[in-house]
Every structure is written in C-alpha cells, then in structure tokens.
Design a protein around this motif. Structure first.
Motif, PDB file in Angstrom:
ATOM      1  N   ILE A  78      -2.004   7.235  22.713  1.00 34.43           N
ATOM      2  CA  ILE A  78      -2.379   6.183  21.774  1.00 34.43           C
ATOM      3  C   ILE A  78      -1.167   5.825  20.902  1.00 34.43           C
ATOM      4  N   VAL A  79      -1.290   4.740  20.162  1.00 32.56           N
ATOM      5  CA  VAL A  79      -0.261   4.370  19.189  1.00 32.56           C
ATOM      6  C   VAL A  79      -0.917   4.287  17.811  1.00 32.56           C
ATOM      7  N   LEU A  80      -0.160   4.671  16.799  1.00 29.88           N
ATOM      8  CA  LEU A  80      -0.642   4.668  15.423  1.00 29.88           C
ATOM      9  C   LEU A  80       0.374   3.967  14.532  1.00 29.88           C
ATOM     10  N   THR A  81      -0.079   3.579  13.355  1.00 29.12           N
ATOM     11  CA  THR A  81       0.786   2.823  12.443  1.00 29.12           C
ATOM     12  C   THR A  81       1.844   3.705  11.793  1.00 29.12           C
ATOM     13  N   ARG A  82       3.055   3.144  11.751  1.00 33.05           N
ATOM     14  CA  ARG A  82       4.195   3.735  11.062  1.00 33.05           C
ATOM     15  C   ARG A  82       4.640   2.709  10.020  1.00 33.05           C
ATOM     16  N   PRO A  83       4.098   2.766   8.789  1.00 31.03           N
ATOM     17  CA  PRO A  83       4.431   1.738   7.795  1.00 31.03           C
ATOM     18  C   PRO A  83       5.840   1.909   7.254  1.00 31.03           C
ATOM     19  N   LEU A  84       6.496   0.789   7.021  1.00 32.30           N
ATOM     20  CA  LEU A  84       7.819   0.759   6.410  1.00 32.30           C
ATOM     21  C   LEU A  84       7.714   0.043   5.073  1.00 32.30           C
ATOM     22  N   PHE A  85       8.179   0.697   4.027  1.00 31.08           N
ATOM     23  CA  PHE A  85       8.187   0.131   2.679  1.00 31.08           C
ATOM     24  C   PHE A  85       9.635  -0.199   2.342  1.00 31.08           C
ATOM     25  N   LEU A  86       9.906  -1.464   2.007  1.00 28.77           N
ATOM     26  CA  LEU A  86      11.301  -1.887   1.978  1.00 28.77           C
ATOM     27  C   LEU A  86      11.599  -2.933   0.923  1.00 28.77           C
ATOM     28  N   LEU A  87      12.894  -3.056   0.655  1.00 28.91           N
ATOM     29  CA  LEU A  87      13.376  -4.070  -0.264  1.00 28.91           C
ATOM     30  C   LEU A  87      13.563  -5.393   0.473  1.00 28.91           C
ATOM     31  N   HIS A  88      13.795  -6.440  -0.297  1.00 25.65           N
ATOM     32  CA  HIS A  88      13.870  -7.788   0.256  1.00 25.65           C
ATOM     33  C   HIS A  88      14.935  -7.897   1.339  1.00 25.65           C
ATOM     34  N   ASP A  89      16.090  -7.269   1.134  1.00 27.53           N
ATOM     35  CA  ASP A  89      17.184  -7.390   2.094  1.00 27.53           C
ATOM     36  C   ASP A  89      16.889  -6.703   3.428  1.00 27.53           C
ATOM     37  N   TRP A  90      15.793  -5.954   3.506  1.00 30.00           N
ATOM     38  CA  TRP A  90      15.431  -5.238   4.728  1.00 30.00           C
ATOM     39  C   TRP A  90      14.346  -5.952   5.520  1.00 30.00           C
ATOM     40  N   LEU A  91      13.880  -7.101   5.052  1.00 30.84           N
ATOM     41  CA  LEU A  91      12.767  -7.773   5.716  1.00 30.84           C
ATOM     42  C   LEU A  91      13.115  -8.227   7.129  1.00 30.84           C
ATOM     43  N   ASP A  92      14.384  -8.512   7.380  1.00 31.07           N
ATOM     44  CA  ASP A  92      14.830  -8.846   8.731  1.00 31.07           C
ATOM     45  C   ASP A  92      15.051  -7.531   9.474  1.00 31.07           C
ATOM     46  N   LEU A  93      13.979  -6.989  10.041  1.00 34.99           N
ATOM     47  CA  LEU A  93      14.025  -5.647  10.613  1.00 34.99           C
ATOM     48  C   LEU A  93      15.084  -5.498  11.695  1.00 34.99           C
ATOM     49  N   TRP A  94      15.234  -6.521  12.525  1.00 39.08           N
ATOM     50  CA  TRP A  94      16.125  -6.410  13.672  1.00 39.08           C
ATOM     51  C   TRP A  94      17.562  -6.127  13.241  1.00 39.08           C
ATOM     52  N   HIS A  95      17.995  -6.752  12.171  1.00 35.73           N
ATOM     53  CA  HIS A  95      19.361  -6.563  11.712  1.00 35.73           C
ATOM     54  C   HIS A  95      19.480  -5.429  10.692  1.00 35.73           C
ATOM     55  N   ALA A  96      18.386  -5.093  10.012  1.00 33.63           N
ATOM     56  CA  ALA A  96      18.457  -4.094   8.937  1.00 33.63           C
ATOM     57  C   ALA A  96      18.292  -2.662   9.433  1.00 33.63           C
ATOM     58  N   LEU A  97      17.452  -2.458  10.451  1.00 33.15           N
ATOM     59  CA  LEU A  97      17.135  -1.093  10.869  1.00 33.15           C
ATOM     60  C   LEU A  97      18.164  -0.564  11.859  1.00 33.15           C
ATOM     61  N   PRO A  98      18.501   0.722  11.763  1.00 35.77           N
ATOM     62  CA  PRO A  98      19.410   1.315  12.752  1.00 35.77           C
ATOM     63  C   PRO A  98      18.730   1.439  14.107  1.00 35.77           C
ATOM     64  N   SER A  99      19.523   1.574  15.145  1.00 38.20           N
ATOM     65  CA  SER A  99      18.968   1.624  16.505  1.00 38.20           C
ATOM     66  C   SER A  99      18.023   2.805  16.677  1.00 38.20           C
ATOM     67  N   GLU A 100      18.271   3.909  15.982  1.00 43.71           N
ATOM     68  CA  GLU A 100      17.401   5.092  16.126  1.00 43.71           C
ATOM     69  C   GLU A 100      15.979   4.805  15.664  1.00 43.71           C
ATOM     70  N   GLU A 101      15.822   3.907  14.684  1.00 43.38           N
ATOM     71  CA  GLU A 101      14.482   3.607  14.193  1.00 43.38           C
ATOM     72  C   GLU A 101      13.675   2.872  15.268  1.00 43.38           C
ATOM     73  N   TRP A 102      14.322   2.055  16.071  1.00 41.14           N
ATOM     74  CA  TRP A 102      13.594   1.339  17.124  1.00 41.14           C
ATOM     75  C   TRP A 102      13.146   2.283  18.232  1.00 41.14           C
ATOM     76  N   ASN A 103      13.714   3.477  18.279  1.00 37.12           N
ATOM     77  CA  ASN A 103      13.284   4.451  19.282  1.00 37.12           C
ATOM     78  C   ASN A 103      12.054   5.225  18.863  1.00 37.12           C
ATOM     79  N   CYS A 104      11.639   5.054  17.596  1.00 31.56           N
ATOM     80  CA  CYS A 104      10.418   5.708  17.120  1.00 31.56           C
ATOM     81  C   CYS A 104       9.221   4.840  17.476  1.00 31.56           C
ATOM     82  N   SER A 105       8.884   4.842  18.756  1.00 33.96           N
ATOM     83  CA  SER A 105       7.784   3.979  19.205  1.00 33.96           C
ATOM     84  C   SER A 105       7.085   4.629  20.377  1.00 33.96           C
TER      85      SER A 105
END
Length: 275
Positions: A248-275
């Motif tokens: 199954i998949v479950l929610t992984r909420p991210l709480f962030l500042l305004h400059d992080w709203l563009d997830l693709w450019h803001a998050l490191p590649s390792e975070e995209w592997n948490c799926s």
C-alpha cells in the motif's frame, strides 16, 4: 513585537510553557493573519479600484517577515491549478490514519501504531511540532534530543552545504537551504502524527487526504501539483507525497516555506526515492 512570525510563535510557546495565559496573543495573531489575507485578496482583485490600491500600499508597508509566504500585492497570471470544490458540495469525511502493523511485526514495512506516534501540530510557514523554520542542525538536534542517523551534504569547491538530515527515532527528514531548516518531511511509516483541524495528515490514504484538503482550500490559485502529481497547497505551506508501505501507499506530508513550493527544483534527488 517582532516582525518575524516564527519569533512570535517561539515567544508564545515559551510563555505558555511558563504557565502564562497566551489567549490574547493567539487571538491577535489570528486577527493579524486574517487582515493580511484580506488585504492580499483585495490587492489581487482587478476590479478592486481604490480598495485595491489601498491594500497594495498596506502590504508594501508591512515589515519583512522571513517566515511568511511572499505576498505579491498584484495579480497573478499563473493560476492554472484546479478550482477548489464548490461551497455547496458536501465536505468529505476527515482522513483516517492507517491502523498500524500487528503487535510483534518487525518487518521492513512496519507501520507505527497510533500510540507509538508523537502528536504534532503545525503553523503554516512558521513551524511544525517542536521545530520552527530557520533552525540550524544543532538547534534541531537539541530540540529533538537525538542526532541525525543520516546527513547529506553537497560539495562546492572547498565548501560543503547541508542538504538534509534524517532523524530515525523521530521519523522525520529535515531539509535545509543555506544551513537553515526550510522543509520537514514526516515519514509515512514511523513519523509523528501531524494534524490539521484535528485531522491526521501522516500515514493515511493519499486520495482521502487530498480530497479533504482540496475541499478545505478556499484561496484561488493555492492548489498546484508537482511533476510527480503531488498536491501542493500554497496557502498552508503543505505538500502531500506518497510513500510505499509494502503493498500500500501512505501519506508523507511535507511542511515547507514558500521557496520550497516548487518541489521538483527544491527537493534533493534522495527525497524522490522515498516513494
């Protein structure tokens, strides 16, 4: 009084811990936020006339708040996000967190039970649980009472820059920019249960959380989606990602500042592997 909302939040937390009555301060903060939200709506109203100009001047006169989302004070032309649910539509049921794994199960996909999760709340663009945006790694370590199990750095010439730190006992990932906390990810399996209006955000069915948040969101243009299909709610500084838990998949909420709203450019590649 400080112009930075996270300093005001810290002050209220400390006063409350000392047994002081902070009801008036909480009410004042809510009224201030509501007034600024109203001014922001008027500033972006193309038919606001004189009220629009007054609202723009008021926003421009506000002291800089480094913990708050940027208020543009003008029309935004990029409103391509889906329109929030109509007010007459029935509100969906609040999401429900997964029950957790059976007692004694210790496999790699073990889901923490409700009583095992810390209970956190969050203030948009200010902080979540005991953490506030702008903290250093040392401050976070001291507040959580544990050191990071994993720290990731990027290297630029002779300098190194902290990207993120994982805190295994707390079940969170702290992400940094210029050495300061800008985003917190709660692990779907082991992270704290973070609530919004008493509704759980961690370890739930993603579609249920998204439906509930979409109906709750009322500010035009506040909802967008990342390239991976993650809903991002700009009015809350909140993104809902999905994380695998066995079948199954479950929610992984991210709480962030305004400059992080563009997830693709803001998050490191390792975070995209948490799926």
């Amino acid at each position: 009084m400080s112009a930075d909302s996270y300093y005001r939040w810290i002050a209220r937390e400390r006063l409350a811990a000392w047994g002081e009555d902070v009801t008036g301060l909480v009410t004042a903060e809510k009224e201030r936020r509501a007034a600024l939200d109203r001014a922001g709506e008027l500033a972006e109203d193309p038919f606001g006339g004189q009220e629009q100009e007054q609202a723009i001047r008021r926003l421009e006169e506000q002291p800089e708040d480094t913990a708050a989302p940027k208020r543009l004070g003008r029309r935004r032309e990029d409103r391509t996000a889906p329109i929030p649910a109509a007010l007459h539509e029935p509100a969906p049921e609040q999401p429900v967190a997964a029950a957790g794994s059976e007692a004694g199960y210790c496999g790699p996909w073990r889901i923490a039970r409700e009583e095992e999760r810390a209970e956190w709340t969050f203030t948009p663009y200010v902080g979540v649980g005991p953490l506030h945006f702008g903290m250093t790694l040392e401050e976070i370590t001291r507040v959580l009472g544990e050191g990071p199990a994993v720290s990731s750095y990027s290297h630029h010439s002779e300098d190194q820059q902290l990207n993120y730190a994982d805190f295994a006992e707390s079940g969170i990932r702290a992400l940094f920019h210029d050495g300061r906390l800008g985003c917190v990810a709660a692990d779907a399996l082991t992270g704290p249960q973070v609530r919004l209006d008493a509704a759980p955000l961690t370890g739930c069915a993603p579609s249920h959380v998204e439906d509930w948040l979409v109906h709750r969101t009322t500010r035009p243009g506040s909802l967008s989606y990342s390239v991976a299909g993650d809903p991002v709610f700009a009015d809350l500084g909140l993104a809902i990602r999905s994380q695998r838990a066995g079948d199954i998949v479950l929610t992984r909420p991210l709480f962030l500042l305004h400059d992080w709203l563009d997830l693709w450019h803001a998050l490191p590649s390792e975070e995209w592997n948490c799926s």
